[in-house]
Design an enzyme around this catalytic site. Structure first.
Site, PDB file in Angstrom:
ATOM      1  N   SER A 170       0.828  -1.207   0.000  1.00 14.47           N
ATOM      2  CA  SER A 170       0.000   0.000   0.000  1.00 14.47           C
ATOM      3  C   SER A 170       0.861   1.256   0.000  1.00 14.47           C
ATOM      4  O   SER A 170       0.522   2.257  -0.634  1.00 14.47           O
ATOM      5  CB  SER A 170      -0.930   0.004   1.224  1.00 14.47           C
ATOM      6  OG  SER A 170      -0.186   0.018   2.433  1.00 14.47           O
ATOM      7  N   ASN A 206      -0.898   8.036  -7.134  1.00 10.50           N
ATOM      8  CA  ASN A 206      -1.127   9.481  -7.122  1.00 10.50           C
ATOM      9  C   ASN A 206      -0.255  10.210  -8.135  1.00 10.50           C
ATOM     10  O   ASN A 206      -0.721  11.121  -8.832  1.00 10.50           O
ATOM     11  CB  ASN A 206      -0.876  10.039  -5.715  1.00 10.50           C
ATOM     12  CG  ASN A 206      -2.040   9.805  -4.784  1.00 10.50           C
ATOM     13  OD1 ASN A 206      -3.012  10.558  -4.775  1.00 10.50           O
ATOM     14  ND2 ASN A 206      -1.954   8.755  -3.987  1.00 10.50           N
ATOM     15  N   ARG A 246       0.382   3.554  -3.271  1.00 10.59           N
ATOM     16  CA  ARG A 246      -0.244   4.856  -3.012  1.00 10.59           C
ATOM     17  C   ARG A 246       0.552   5.969  -3.689  1.00 10.59           C
ATOM     18  O   ARG A 246      -0.009   6.841  -4.369  1.00 10.59           O
ATOM     19  CB  ARG A 246      -0.342   5.116  -1.517  1.00 10.59           C
ATOM     20  CG  ARG A 246      -1.001   6.457  -1.167  1.00 10.59           C
ATOM     21  CD  ARG A 246      -0.925   6.767   0.323  1.00 10.59           C
ATOM     22  NE  ARG A 246      -1.675   5.791   1.097  1.00 10.59           N
ATOM     23  CZ  ARG A 246      -1.138   4.836   1.844  1.00 10.59           C
ATOM     24  NH1 ARG A 246       0.192   4.708   1.887  1.00 10.59           N
ATOM     25  NH2 ARG A 246      -1.885   4.008   2.531  1.00 10.59           N
TER      26      ARG A 246
END
Length: 288
Positions: free
Chosen positions: A223, A231, A227
């Site tokens: 994660s 983004n 992440r």
């Protein structure tokens, strides 16, 4: 460049890395099409990601080293003031979030924050500037510039973000074993979160606990890396889509998005740093 390619080719060109790897039937070579890069699979290295990530890391170390060498207790230069502000900001966050006494955490957090910020900040450069220069160099060497790939934002490459995340994962394992020992680390994976005073029930719960804890442990680096990648990849894609629009409207959209993106690149560096500190703080905790 956008005017000379279809929208699909333009987007694909900007999202394909400069790849060197093993192509079945042709051996080791540089990929000059997105299809070739895809066929190389894991037998490849993204040269542009490595170049920019290592180069920006060296730049970060060099600037901070020069500032530290010339530091003064008098009126500081603007560069020294900026570096001191960053160091103090990171140090305060480490003090507030890390419960242990390791001397590694603050330098690690500083490195993560500044390094990721610099890699993210490459997204603010004009989308076609450096890839266009790479295309011209490729054309001078006899290659089609549309088949010369060169991405300049390392954090839009999952290999880079997951590489950093799994490095943090290795530190989590190391800190857990260092603070709790092998037995304590294994006990943490098998005796929590469910426990019982009944020895038979405790034995039955061990595989359940192990599966839950291993999944939780592995989810942290996955994660963490995805992440950051997600983004930054999305932000890069927005810049690419804006570049496909008519020239007269590009500035009206790209400037506000770039200003907003400054917040995104800073926030993503901060989140990666803070989660690293928190994960290592939890790994160092011996309260169980």
């Amino acid at each position: 460049m956008a005017a000379e390619q279809s929208s699909t080719d333009y987007i694909s060109h900007h999202l394909t890395n400069w790849t060197y790897g093993y192509l079945p039937g042709e051996g080791w070579k540089v990929a000059y099409t997105a299809e070739e890069a895809g066929q190389m699979g894991f037998n490849a290295i993204h040269l542009d990601s490595m170049l920019w990530s290592i180069g920006l890391g060296i730049l970060f170390c060099a600037v901070f080293w020069m500032v530290a060498k010339k530091v003064t207790s008098g009126v500081p230069s603007k560069t020294q003031a900026a570096v001191e502000l960053i160091v103090e900001f990171v140090d305060n966050n480490v003090r507030d979030s890390y419960s242990g006494t390791s001397k590694l955490i603050a330098p690690l957090a500083l490195t993560i924050f500044v390094w990721i910020f610099l890699m993210n900040a490459m997204d603010l450069l004009p989308i076609d500037f450096i890839p266009g220069l790479a295309g011209q160099i490729g054309a001078a060497m006899g290659h089609d510039p549309h088949h010369v790939f060169f991405k300049i934002v390392p954090t839009t490459d999952p290999n880079i973000t997951l590489g950093m995340a799994f490095s943090v994962f290795a530190l989590i394992i190391g800190y857990s074993i260092k603070e709790k020992g092998i037995g304590g680390f294994i006990g943490e994976l098998t005796l929590h979160p469910f426990s019982s005073n009944n020895i038979i029930l405790k034995i039955i719960l061990i595989p359940v606990n192990f599966i839950l804890e291993v999944v939780t442990l592995i989810a942290k680096p996955v994660s963490l890396g995805l992440r950051l990648f997600g983004n930054m990849y999305a932000g890069e894609l927005v810049f690419i889509l804006i570049a496909l629009m008519p020239f007269w409207i590009q500035w009206a959209l790209s400037v506000p998005w770039a200003i907003f993106h400054i917040l995104i690149i800073t926030l993503q560096a901060f989140i990666f740093m803070m989660l690293t500190i928190i994960y290592l703080s939890l790994a160092s905790s011996t309260e169980h």
